[in-house]
Design an enzyme around this catalytic site. Structure first.
Site, PDB file in Angstrom:
ATOM      1  N   SER A 130       0.865  -1.382   0.013  1.00 16.84           N
ATOM      2  CA  SER A 130      -0.083   0.312  -0.461  1.00 16.84           C
ATOM      3  C   SER A 130       0.801   0.907  -0.478  1.00 16.84           C
ATOM      4  O   SER A 130       1.816   1.469   0.761  1.00 16.84           O
ATOM      5  CB  SER A 130      -1.255  -0.080   1.349  1.00 16.84           C
ATOM      6  N   TYR A 157      -2.273  -0.041  10.089  1.00 14.01           N
ATOM      7  CA  TYR A 157      -2.499  -0.939   8.741  1.00 14.01           C
ATOM      8  C   TYR A 157      -1.415  -0.535   7.877  1.00 14.01           C
ATOM      9  O   TYR A 157      -0.767  -1.906   7.467  1.00 14.01           O
ATOM     10  CB  TYR A 157      -4.097   0.238   7.538  1.00 14.01           C
TER      11      TYR A 157
HETATM   12  P1  NAD Z   1     -11.325  -5.372  -0.110  1.00 14.27           P
HETATM   13  O1  NAD Z   1     -11.521  -5.808   1.083  1.00 14.27           O
HETATM   14  O2  NAD Z   1     -12.351  -5.423  -0.936  1.00 14.27           O
HETATM   15  O3  NAD Z   1     -11.066  -7.130  -0.189  1.00 14.27           O
HETATM   16  C1  NAD Z   1     -10.234  -7.795  -0.124  1.00 14.27           C
HETATM   17  C2  NAD Z   1     -10.983  -8.776   0.254  1.00 14.27           C
HETATM   18  O4  NAD Z   1      -9.729  -9.835   1.302  1.00 14.27           O
HETATM   19  C3  NAD Z   1     -12.521  -8.534   0.911  1.00 14.27           C
HETATM   20  O5  NAD Z   1     -13.173  -9.776   0.232  1.00 14.27           O
HETATM   21  C4  NAD Z   1     -12.153 -10.116   1.973  1.00 14.27           C
HETATM   22  O6  NAD Z   1     -13.146 -10.405   2.768  1.00 14.27           O
HETATM   23  C5  NAD Z   1     -11.011 -10.588   2.074  1.00 14.27           C
HETATM   24  N1  NAD Z   1     -10.269 -10.838   3.385  1.00 14.27           N
HETATM   25  C6  NAD Z   1      -9.658 -10.059   4.457  1.00 14.27           C
HETATM   26  N2  NAD Z   1      -9.120 -10.526   5.655  1.00 14.27           N
HETATM   27  C7  NAD Z   1      -9.286 -11.997   4.470  1.00 14.27           C
HETATM   28  C8  NAD Z   1      -8.643 -13.929   4.775  1.00 14.27           C
HETATM   29  N3  NAD Z   1      -7.827 -13.862   7.280  1.00 14.27           N
HETATM   30  N4  NAD Z   1      -9.033 -14.437   4.674  1.00 14.27           N
HETATM   31  C9  NAD Z   1      -9.984 -14.592   3.458  1.00 14.27           C
HETATM   32  N5  NAD Z   1      -9.821 -13.252   3.125  1.00 14.27           N
HETATM   33  C10 NAD Z   1     -10.295 -12.431   3.605  1.00 14.27           C
HETATM   34  O7  NAD Z   1     -10.295  -4.553  -0.828  1.00 14.27           O
HETATM   35  P2  NAD Z   1      -9.215  -4.183  -1.401  1.00 14.27           P
HETATM   36  O8  NAD Z   1      -9.648  -2.583  -2.003  1.00 14.27           O
HETATM   37  O9  NAD Z   1     -10.244  -5.154  -3.006  1.00 14.27           O
HETATM   38  O10 NAD Z   1      -8.249  -4.376  -1.045  1.00 14.27           O
HETATM   39  C11 NAD Z   1      -7.241  -5.791  -1.874  1.00 14.27           C
HETATM   40  C12 NAD Z   1      -6.077  -5.619  -1.459  1.00 14.27           C
HETATM   41  O11 NAD Z   1      -5.417  -4.134  -1.849  1.00 14.27           O
HETATM   42  C13 NAD Z   1      -5.557  -5.649   0.343  1.00 14.27           C
HETATM   43  O12 NAD Z   1      -4.452  -6.186   0.358  1.00 14.27           O
HETATM   44  C14 NAD Z   1      -5.642  -4.139   0.558  1.00 14.27           C
HETATM   45  O13 NAD Z   1      -5.137  -3.980   1.308  1.00 14.27           O
HETATM   46  C15 NAD Z   1      -4.508  -3.164  -0.607  1.00 14.27           C
HETATM   47  N6  NAD Z   1      -5.224  -2.126  -1.501  1.00 14.27           N
HETATM   48  C16 NAD Z   1      -5.948  -0.975  -1.638  1.00 14.27           C
HETATM   49  C17 NAD Z   1      -6.174  -0.780  -2.011  1.00 14.27           C
HETATM   50  C18 NAD Z   1      -7.469   0.281  -2.636  1.00 14.27           C
HETATM   51  O14 NAD Z   1      -7.898   1.450  -2.708  1.00 14.27           O
HETATM   52  N7  NAD Z   1      -8.359  -0.242  -2.419  1.00 14.27           N
HETATM   53  C19 NAD Z   1      -4.525   0.659  -2.015  1.00 14.27           C
HETATM   54  C20 NAD Z   1      -3.493   0.001  -1.557  1.00 14.27           C
HETATM   55  C21 NAD Z   1      -4.037  -1.123  -0.918  1.00 14.27           C
END
Ligand code: NAD
Length: 325
Positions: A130, A157
Protein backbone atom coordinates in the site's frame (compact mmCIF):
# COMPACT_ATOMS: atom_id res chain seq x y z
CA UNK A 1 2.44 -21.81 -17.14
CA UNK A 2 -0.79 -20.74 -18.82
CA UNK A 3 -2.31 -24.16 -18.13
CA UNK A 4 -1.77 -24.07 -14.36
CA UNK A 5 -4.37 -22.13 -12.37
CA UNK A 6 -3.70 -18.76 -10.78
CA UNK A 7 -4.78 -18.42 -7.15
CA UNK A 8 -6.26 -15.01 -6.30
CA UNK A 9 -6.79 -14.35 -2.60
CA UNK A 10 -9.38 -11.69 -1.76
CA UNK A 11 -11.26 -12.54 -4.97
CA UNK A 12 -14.60 -11.34 -3.53
CA UNK A 13 -12.95 -7.99 -2.83
CA UNK A 14 -12.83 -4.95 -5.10
CA UNK A 15 -9.40 -5.39 -6.69
CA UNK A 16 -9.50 -9.20 -6.48
CA UNK A 17 -12.70 -9.46 -8.50
CA UNK A 18 -11.30 -7.28 -11.27
CA UNK A 19 -7.97 -9.13 -11.36
CA UNK A 20 -9.76 -12.49 -11.50
CA UNK A 21 -12.00 -11.25 -14.33
CA UNK A 22 -9.07 -10.05 -16.41
CA UNK A 23 -7.21 -13.34 -15.90
CA UNK A 24 -10.32 -15.25 -17.03
CA UNK A 25 -10.63 -12.91 -20.03
CA UNK A 26 -7.20 -14.00 -21.21
CA UNK A 27 -8.06 -17.67 -20.87
CA UNK A 28 -6.54 -18.53 -17.51
CA UNK A 29 -8.09 -20.78 -14.88
CA UNK A 30 -8.56 -18.98 -11.56
CA UNK A 31 -9.11 -20.23 -8.02
CA UNK A 32 -10.45 -17.46 -5.78
CA UNK A 33 -9.98 -17.59 -2.01
CA UNK A 34 -11.94 -15.30 0.30
CA UNK A 35 -13.40 -15.40 3.81
CA UNK A 36 -16.15 -12.90 2.87
CA UNK A 37 -15.57 -10.81 5.98
CA UNK A 38 -18.19 -8.30 7.12
CA UNK A 39 -15.99 -5.19 7.00
CA UNK A 40 -18.48 -3.67 4.52
CA UNK A 41 -21.76 -4.63 2.85
CA UNK A 42 -21.60 -8.44 2.48
CA UNK A 43 -24.14 -8.26 -0.37
CA UNK A 44 -21.56 -6.45 -2.48
CA UNK A 45 -19.03 -9.27 -1.96
CA UNK A 46 -21.70 -11.86 -2.78
CA UNK A 47 -22.55 -9.98 -5.98
CA UNK A 48 -18.89 -9.80 -7.03
CA UNK A 49 -18.46 -13.53 -6.32
CA UNK A 50 -21.62 -14.33 -8.28
CA UNK A 51 -20.20 -12.47 -11.31
CA UNK A 52 -17.07 -14.60 -11.17
CA UNK A 53 -18.88 -17.84 -10.49
CA UNK A 54 -20.83 -17.37 -13.69
CA UNK A 55 -17.58 -17.66 -15.67
CA UNK A 56 -15.96 -20.81 -17.05
CA UNK A 57 -12.64 -21.59 -15.41
CA UNK A 58 -13.41 -19.98 -12.05
CA UNK A 59 -13.85 -21.61 -8.65
CA UNK A 60 -14.32 -19.79 -5.32
CA UNK A 61 -13.07 -21.32 -2.07
CA UNK A 62 -14.40 -19.76 1.15
CA UNK A 63 -11.43 -19.84 3.51
CA UNK A 64 -9.62 -17.68 6.05
CA UNK A 65 -6.06 -17.42 4.69
CA UNK A 66 -4.74 -17.43 8.28
CA UNK A 67 -5.88 -21.10 8.49
CA UNK A 68 -2.40 -22.05 7.37
CA UNK A 69 -2.76 -25.82 7.11
CA UNK A 70 -5.92 -25.60 5.03
CA UNK A 71 -4.38 -22.93 2.81
CA UNK A 72 -1.17 -24.91 2.30
CA UNK A 73 -3.17 -28.01 1.34
CA UNK A 74 -5.26 -26.00 -1.11
CA UNK A 75 -2.29 -24.34 -2.84
CA UNK A 76 -0.42 -27.63 -3.14
CA UNK A 77 -3.40 -29.62 -4.44
CA UNK A 78 -4.23 -26.92 -7.01
CA UNK A 79 -0.89 -27.17 -8.81
CA UNK A 80 -0.80 -23.36 -9.00
CA UNK A 81 2.59 -21.81 -9.74
CA UNK A 82 1.37 -18.20 -9.57
CA UNK A 83 -0.43 -16.59 -6.63
CA UNK A 84 -1.89 -13.08 -6.53
CA UNK A 85 -2.42 -12.33 -2.86
CA UNK A 86 -4.87 -9.48 -2.33
CA UNK A 87 -6.80 -10.64 0.76
CA UNK A 88 -6.33 -8.28 3.68
CA UNK A 89 -8.13 -6.30 6.28
CA UNK A 90 -8.17 -2.95 4.48
CA UNK A 91 -8.89 0.53 5.85
CA UNK A 92 -6.74 3.01 7.74
CA UNK A 93 -9.31 4.41 10.18
CA UNK A 94 -10.86 1.02 11.05
CA UNK A 95 -7.43 -0.25 12.12
CA UNK A 96 -7.37 2.11 15.08
CA UNK A 97 -10.46 0.51 16.64
CA UNK A 98 -9.92 -3.07 15.39
CA UNK A 99 -6.21 -3.90 15.62
CA UNK A 100 -6.60 -7.66 15.91
CA UNK A 101 -8.40 -7.97 12.57
CA UNK A 102 -5.17 -6.67 11.01
CA UNK A 103 -3.00 -9.02 13.03
CA UNK A 104 -4.99 -11.98 11.72
CA UNK A 105 -5.58 -11.14 8.07
CA UNK A 106 -2.49 -9.06 7.30
CA UNK A 107 0.25 -10.54 9.50
CA UNK A 108 -0.79 -14.17 10.18
CA UNK A 109 -2.52 -14.25 6.78
CA UNK A 110 0.53 -13.07 4.84
CA UNK A 111 2.82 -15.48 6.68
CA UNK A 112 0.40 -18.29 5.94
CA UNK A 113 0.46 -17.41 2.21
CA UNK A 114 4.27 -17.38 2.25
CA UNK A 115 4.42 -20.80 3.91
CA UNK A 116 1.84 -22.23 1.52
CA UNK A 117 3.77 -20.90 -1.49
CA UNK A 118 7.13 -22.26 -0.45
CA UNK A 119 5.76 -25.73 0.32
CA UNK A 120 3.87 -25.84 -2.99
CA UNK A 121 6.80 -24.65 -5.11
CA UNK A 122 5.05 -21.48 -6.27
CA UNK A 123 7.17 -19.68 -8.87
CA UNK A 124 5.84 -16.15 -8.44
CA UNK A 125 3.94 -14.57 -5.56
CA UNK A 126 2.50 -11.13 -6.30
CA UNK A 127 1.01 -9.47 -3.22
CA UNK A 128 -0.70 -6.21 -2.28
CA UNK A 129 1.12 -3.62 -0.27
CA UNK A 130 0.00 0.00 0.00
CA UNK A 131 1.02 3.62 -0.57
CA UNK A 132 0.39 4.10 3.16
CA UNK A 133 3.87 2.63 3.85
CA UNK A 134 5.35 6.01 2.81
CA UNK A 135 3.86 7.64 5.92
CA UNK A 136 3.47 11.34 6.50
CA UNK A 137 5.38 13.06 3.67
CA UNK A 138 5.00 16.28 1.72
CA UNK A 139 4.38 16.16 -2.02
CA UNK A 140 7.64 16.50 -3.89
CA UNK A 141 8.58 17.03 -7.51
CA UNK A 142 8.38 13.57 -8.96
CA UNK A 143 6.56 11.50 -6.35
CA UNK A 144 7.34 8.80 -3.81
CA UNK A 145 9.89 6.28 -5.04
CA UNK A 146 10.19 2.64 -3.98
CA UNK A 147 13.72 3.38 -2.75
CA UNK A 148 12.47 6.13 -0.39
CA UNK A 149 12.37 5.37 3.35
CA UNK A 150 9.21 3.56 4.45
CA UNK A 151 9.98 3.10 8.12
CA UNK A 152 7.54 5.56 9.74
CA UNK A 153 4.00 4.22 9.28
CA UNK A 154 1.33 6.43 10.86
CA UNK A 155 -1.41 3.79 11.06
CA UNK A 156 -1.56 0.20 12.20
CA UNK A 157 -2.78 -0.70 8.70
CA UNK A 158 0.37 0.81 7.18
CA UNK A 159 2.56 -0.94 9.75
CA UNK A 160 1.07 -4.32 8.83
CA UNK A 161 1.53 -3.65 5.10
CA UNK A 162 5.18 -2.71 5.60
CA UNK A 163 5.58 -5.83 7.76
CA UNK A 164 4.29 -7.94 4.86
CA UNK A 165 7.02 -6.51 2.65
CA UNK A 166 9.67 -7.40 5.24
CA UNK A 167 8.31 -10.93 5.67
CA UNK A 168 8.38 -11.38 1.90
CA UNK A 169 11.92 -10.05 1.69
CA UNK A 170 13.08 -12.63 4.23
CA UNK A 171 11.22 -15.48 2.49
CA UNK A 172 12.67 -14.59 -0.91
CA UNK A 173 16.17 -14.72 0.59
CA UNK A 174 15.56 -17.87 2.63
CA UNK A 175 13.64 -19.95 0.13
CA UNK A 176 14.28 -18.35 -3.24
CA UNK A 177 10.79 -18.11 -4.68
CA UNK A 178 10.38 -14.82 -6.57
CA UNK A 179 8.03 -12.24 -5.12
CA UNK A 180 6.65 -8.87 -6.15
CA UNK A 181 4.97 -6.45 -3.73
CA UNK A 182 2.58 -3.86 -5.16
CA UNK A 183 2.10 -0.51 -3.46
CA UNK A 184 -1.38 0.47 -4.69
CA UNK A 185 -2.39 4.13 -4.57
CA UNK A 186 -6.06 4.96 -3.72
CA UNK A 187 -7.91 2.64 -6.09
CA UNK A 188 -11.40 3.60 -7.30
CA UNK A 189 -13.96 2.47 -9.85
CA UNK A 190 -17.00 0.24 -10.47
CA UNK A 191 -17.56 -2.46 -7.81
CA UNK A 192 -15.43 -0.36 -5.45
CA UNK A 193 -15.26 -0.27 -1.68
CA UNK A 194 -18.09 1.55 0.15
CA UNK A 195 -15.71 2.58 2.96
CA UNK A 196 -13.66 4.76 0.61
CA UNK A 197 -14.30 8.51 0.39
CA UNK A 198 -15.48 8.76 -3.24
CA UNK A 199 -18.01 5.94 -2.67
CA UNK A 200 -19.25 7.25 0.71
CA UNK A 201 -19.60 10.77 -0.71
CA UNK A 202 -21.64 9.41 -3.62
CA UNK A 203 -24.07 7.65 -1.27
CA UNK A 204 -24.54 10.82 0.81
CA UNK A 205 -24.94 13.06 -2.24
CA UNK A 206 -27.57 10.76 -3.75
CA UNK A 207 -29.52 11.04 -0.47
CA UNK A 208 -29.04 14.82 -0.25
CA UNK A 209 -27.07 14.45 2.99
CA UNK A 210 -23.92 16.47 3.82
CA UNK A 211 -20.53 14.86 3.20
CA UNK A 212 -17.76 14.96 5.83
CA UNK A 213 -14.61 16.42 4.33
CA UNK A 214 -11.60 15.52 6.46
CA UNK A 215 -8.36 17.46 6.66
CA UNK A 216 -10.41 20.60 5.90
CA UNK A 217 -10.27 19.42 2.24
CA UNK A 218 -6.50 19.95 2.02
CA UNK A 219 -5.49 16.31 1.49
CA UNK A 220 -4.29 15.05 -1.89
CA UNK A 221 -4.44 11.50 -3.26
CA UNK A 222 -3.01 9.78 -6.30
CA UNK A 223 -6.40 8.32 -7.34
CA UNK A 224 -5.86 5.32 -9.61
CA UNK A 225 -8.58 3.78 -11.76
CA UNK A 226 -9.17 0.08 -11.24
CA UNK A 227 -8.38 -0.92 -14.85
CA UNK A 228 -4.98 0.79 -14.56
CA UNK A 229 -4.33 -1.12 -11.34
CA UNK A 230 -5.25 -4.42 -12.99
CA UNK A 231 -2.92 -3.59 -15.92
CA UNK A 232 -0.11 -3.18 -13.39
CA UNK A 233 -0.93 -6.38 -11.49
CA UNK A 234 -0.89 -8.48 -14.66
CA UNK A 235 2.18 -6.74 -16.02
CA UNK A 236 4.09 -7.57 -12.85
CA UNK A 237 2.67 -11.11 -12.71
CA UNK A 238 4.06 -11.72 -16.19
CA UNK A 239 7.50 -10.31 -15.31
CA UNK A 240 8.73 -12.12 -12.20
CA UNK A 241 12.04 -11.29 -10.58
CA UNK A 242 14.81 -13.86 -10.79
CA UNK A 243 15.07 -16.68 -8.26
CA UNK A 244 15.66 -15.20 -4.81
CA UNK A 245 14.40 -11.83 -5.99
CA UNK A 246 11.88 -9.63 -4.22
CA UNK A 247 10.80 -6.39 -5.90
CA UNK A 248 8.40 -3.70 -4.73
CA UNK A 249 6.52 -1.53 -7.27
CA UNK A 250 4.31 1.52 -6.97
CA UNK A 251 1.13 1.24 -9.01
CA UNK A 252 -0.48 4.66 -9.21
CA UNK A 253 -1.68 7.38 -11.54
CA UNK A 254 1.38 9.62 -11.00
CA UNK A 255 -0.96 12.64 -10.71
CA UNK A 256 -2.06 13.65 -7.19
CA UNK A 257 -5.45 15.38 -7.00
CA UNK A 258 -6.65 17.57 -4.13
CA UNK A 259 -9.66 16.30 -2.19
CA UNK A 260 -11.71 19.41 -3.14
CA UNK A 261 -10.92 18.84 -6.82
CA UNK A 262 -11.99 15.22 -6.49
CA UNK A 263 -15.28 16.38 -4.93
CA UNK A 264 -15.86 18.91 -7.73
CA UNK A 265 -15.24 16.16 -10.30
CA UNK A 266 -17.66 13.84 -8.49
CA UNK A 267 -20.29 16.59 -8.33
CA UNK A 268 -20.00 16.98 -12.09
CA UNK A 269 -20.28 13.21 -12.67
CA UNK A 270 -23.37 12.98 -10.45
CA UNK A 271 -24.90 16.32 -11.46
CA UNK A 272 -25.36 17.07 -7.74
CA UNK A 273 -23.74 19.79 -5.66
CA UNK A 274 -22.56 18.38 -2.32
CA UNK A 275 -23.40 19.92 1.06
CA UNK A 276 -20.06 19.86 2.88
CA UNK A 277 -19.07 19.65 6.54
CA UNK A 278 -15.36 20.34 7.07
CA UNK A 279 -13.55 18.35 9.77
CA UNK A 280 -9.91 18.00 10.88
CA UNK A 281 -7.57 15.22 9.72
CA UNK A 282 -8.38 11.82 11.21
CA UNK A 283 -5.73 9.87 13.14
CA UNK A 284 -3.80 7.59 10.79
CA UNK A 285 -4.51 9.66 7.66
CA UNK A 286 -1.60 11.11 5.69
CA UNK A 287 -1.82 14.52 3.99
CA UNK A 288 -0.76 13.39 0.52
CA UNK A 289 0.22 10.49 -1.73
CA UNK A 290 2.02 10.66 -5.08
CA UNK A 291 3.26 7.60 -6.97
CA UNK A 292 6.47 7.76 -8.93
CA UNK A 293 5.98 4.97 -11.48
CA UNK A 294 9.36 4.95 -13.22
CA UNK A 295 10.20 1.48 -11.90
CA UNK A 296 7.05 -0.11 -13.30
CA UNK A 297 7.49 1.80 -16.57
CA UNK A 298 10.99 0.41 -16.84
CA UNK A 299 9.76 -3.15 -16.14
CA UNK A 300 7.33 -3.36 -19.04
CA UNK A 301 6.20 0.09 -20.21
CA UNK A 302 3.38 0.65 -17.69
CA UNK A 303 1.21 3.65 -18.45
CA UNK A 304 -2.00 4.55 -16.56
CA UNK A 305 -4.72 5.56 -19.02
CA UNK A 306 -7.88 6.69 -17.21
CA UNK A 307 -8.09 10.21 -15.79
CA UNK A 308 -10.20 10.98 -12.72
CA UNK A 309 -13.15 12.62 -14.53
CA UNK A 310 -13.59 9.60 -16.83
CA UNK A 311 -13.02 7.08 -14.05
CA UNK A 312 -15.51 8.72 -11.68
CA UNK A 313 -18.06 8.92 -14.52
CA UNK A 314 -17.66 5.14 -15.00
CA UNK A 315 -18.07 4.61 -11.25
CA UNK A 316 -21.24 6.74 -11.18
CA UNK A 317 -22.68 4.82 -14.17
CA UNK A 318 -22.06 1.57 -12.35
CA UNK A 319 -23.50 2.88 -9.05
CA UNK A 320 -26.67 4.10 -10.75
CA UNK A 321 -27.19 0.68 -12.32
CA UNK A 322 -26.27 -1.40 -9.27
CA UNK A 323 -29.36 -2.21 -7.20
CA UNK A 324 -28.60 -1.74 -3.52
CA UNK A 325 -30.84 -1.92 -0.42
P1 NAD B 1 -11.38 -5.44 -0.20
O1 NAD B 1 -11.66 -5.32 1.26
O2 NAD B 1 -12.48 -5.09 -1.16
O3 NAD B 1 -10.85 -6.90 -0.55
C1 NAD B 1 -10.14 -7.70 0.35
C2 NAD B 1 -10.81 -9.06 0.43
O4 NAD B 1 -10.03 -9.88 1.29
C3 NAD B 1 -12.22 -9.01 1.01
O5 NAD B 1 -13.15 -9.61 0.12
C4 NAD B 1 -12.12 -9.81 2.30
O6 NAD B 1 -13.29 -10.57 2.60
C5 NAD B 1 -10.92 -10.68 2.05
N1 NAD B 1 -10.23 -11.08 3.28
C6 NAD B 1 -9.88 -10.30 4.35
N2 NAD B 1 -9.29 -11.04 5.29
C7 NAD B 1 -9.25 -12.33 4.81
C8 NAD B 1 -8.76 -13.54 5.33
N3 NAD B 1 -8.21 -13.60 6.56
N4 NAD B 1 -8.88 -14.66 4.58
C9 NAD B 1 -9.45 -14.60 3.33
N5 NAD B 1 -9.95 -13.48 2.80
C10 NAD B 1 -9.84 -12.35 3.53
O7 NAD B 1 -10.11 -4.52 -0.50
P2 NAD B 1 -9.43 -4.08 -1.88
O8 NAD B 1 -9.60 -2.63 -1.99
O9 NAD B 1 -9.87 -4.98 -2.96
O10 NAD B 1 -7.91 -4.36 -1.52
C11 NAD B 1 -7.18 -5.47 -2.02
C12 NAD B 1 -5.77 -5.39 -1.49
O11 NAD B 1 -5.16 -4.18 -1.93
C13 NAD B 1 -5.66 -5.38 0.03
O12 NAD B 1 -4.50 -6.09 0.38
C14 NAD B 1 -5.51 -3.92 0.37
O13 NAD B 1 -4.85 -3.74 1.60
C15 NAD B 1 -4.69 -3.44 -0.80
N6 NAD B 1 -4.82 -2.01 -1.12
C16 NAD B 1 -5.99 -1.49 -1.57
C17 NAD B 1 -6.06 -0.14 -1.88
C18 NAD B 1 -7.32 0.51 -2.39
O14 NAD B 1 -7.32 1.73 -2.60
N7 NAD B 1 -8.40 -0.22 -2.63
C19 NAD B 1 -4.94 0.68 -1.70
C20 NAD B 1 -3.76 0.11 -1.23
C21 NAD B 1 -3.70 -1.24 -0.96
Amino acid sequence: MMNTPVIVTGAAGFIGMHVAERLLDRGETVIGVDVFNAYYDPALKDARAARLQGRDGFKMIRLDIAEHEALAALVKASGAKRVVHLAAQAGVRYSIENPFAYERSNLAGHLSVLEACRHAGVEHLVYASSSSVYGDRPLNGDGFRESDPAESPVSLYAATKRSCELLSQSYAKLYGFPQSGLRFFTVYGPWGRPDMAYFGFTEKMLKGEPIEVYGEGKMARDFTYIDDIVDGVLGVLDNPPETGGHEVYNIGDNDPVGLMDMITTLEAALGIEAKKTFLPMQPGDVPATFANIDKLRALYGYQPKVKLADGLAKFVDWRRGYARD
